[in-house]
Design a protein around this motif. Structure first.
Motif, PDB file in Angstrom:
ATOM      1  N   ARG A 118       1.952   1.859  -3.522  1.00  0.00           N
ATOM      2  CA  ARG A 118       0.845   2.381  -4.327  1.00  0.00           C
ATOM      3  C   ARG A 118       0.606   3.864  -4.045  1.00  0.00           C
ATOM      4  O   ARG A 118       0.325   4.652  -4.949  1.00  0.00           O
ATOM      5  CB  ARG A 118      -0.440   1.591  -4.059  1.00  0.00           C
ATOM      6  N   GLU A 140       0.829  -1.209   0.000  1.00  0.00           N
ATOM      7  CA  GLU A 140       0.000   0.000   0.000  1.00  0.00           C
ATOM      8  C   GLU A 140       0.862   1.257   0.000  1.00  0.00           C
ATOM      9  O   GLU A 140       0.525   2.253  -0.652  1.00  0.00           O
ATOM     10  CB  GLU A 140      -0.943   0.003   1.205  1.00  0.00           C
ATOM     11  N   PRO A 194       4.702   5.945  -5.382  1.00  0.00           N
ATOM     12  CA  PRO A 194       5.447   5.048  -6.282  1.00  0.00           C
ATOM     13  C   PRO A 194       6.894   5.450  -6.544  1.00  0.00           C
ATOM     14  O   PRO A 194       7.624   4.675  -7.155  1.00  0.00           O
ATOM     15  CB  PRO A 194       4.624   5.097  -7.579  1.00  0.00           C
TER      16      PRO A 194
END
Length: 259
Positions: free
Chosen positions: A183, A180, A186
């Motif tokens: 995400r 996570e 990045p």
């Protein structure tokens, strides 16, 4: 934006403009909010020509909501003083954003001290409080700045949650929070290092190496740079034989989220 009392369902502030006003007033409680800045936040495309009276109307609706939803002895005070509005919350009142930032700071400190169980608990608390979008239906310079600040706190808390989970041998949550974090950010190398650590501890050495190559490609193609020495050290450690691999270093997370 809502108010929640113990053992009662949250009560939502229906006025969109009053929601925005309450958010900024809560965030700037120590100093108060300049009324012109508050107007610019409510009307980011430009306030109406009669913005002063329009702002007073928004503040009146907010005062009515706060008074209606709070016991008399615990009523928040919204004070106009010297061209500023100051929100005074009753003793014991908590704001979720404040709770999240405090939990993230304490989690980072616990992690540095080696108290991984406490770090994991506090970091996951911060993550759960910050997953929802901040004023999702509103745009503007102030909203964008708060979103950026809270995203930094969220990613730091995710890294702490992943690192402490790895230290506790909880590879499932270590991978979940590291994934996570990547995400959410990045281009953040420390998030990839959390991924590599979690995969290595789960016995997925090849996957950890693949994560490094992914990081290297992203940095080269998007930013034209190489991984940092810290990430390179993790990679070199992964190339060692399993018996001789040193422990992977964790990137310390910030204990002071940017303001």
């Amino acid at each position: 934006m809502s108010i929640e009392h113990d053992r009662e369902a949250p009560r939502v502030l229906s006025s969109h403009q009053a929601q925005i006003a309450l958010a900024r007033l809560c965030d700037e409680r120590p100093t108060g909010t300049d009324r012109e800045q508050l107007a610019d936040t409510i009307w980011p495309d430009g306030p109406p020509s009669t913005w002063a009276s329009a702002l007073r109307s928004v503040v009146s609706r907010l005062r009515a909501f706060l008074s209606e939803e709070s016991p008399t002895s615990l009523e928040p005070q919204l004070i106009a003083r010297g061209g500023r509005y100051l929100l005074q919350l009753p003793e014991g009142a908590q704001v979720d954003v404040d709770r999240a930032e405090s939990a993230a700071v304490s989690a980072a400190a616990a992690y540095r001290d080696g108290d991984h169980s406490t770090a994991q608990r506090l970091a996951t608390t911060a993550v759960s409080l910050l997953r929802g979008p901040f004023l999702a239906s509103h745009e503007g310079e102030w909203v964008d700045s708060v979103r950026a600040r809270l995203k930094e706190v969220l990613v730091s808390a995710l890294e702490t949650a992943s690192g402490s989970s790895s230290a506790l041998g909880d590879t499932h949550h270590a991978l979940r929070y590291a994934d996570e974090a990547v995400r959410q950010a990045p281009f953040r190398e420390s998030a990839y290092r959390c991924q590599m650590t979690a995969h290595r501890l789960a016995g997925n050495r090849a996957e950890a190496l693949r994560i490094y190559q992914q990081l290297r490609t992203v940095l080269a193609e998007e930013l034209g740079i190489d991984p940092s020495p810290e990430s390179e050290a993790v990679y070199l450690g992964l190339l060692c034989s399993p018996r001789s691999m040193p422990p992977l270093p964790h990137q310390p997370v910030s204990s002071h989220p940017p303001s």
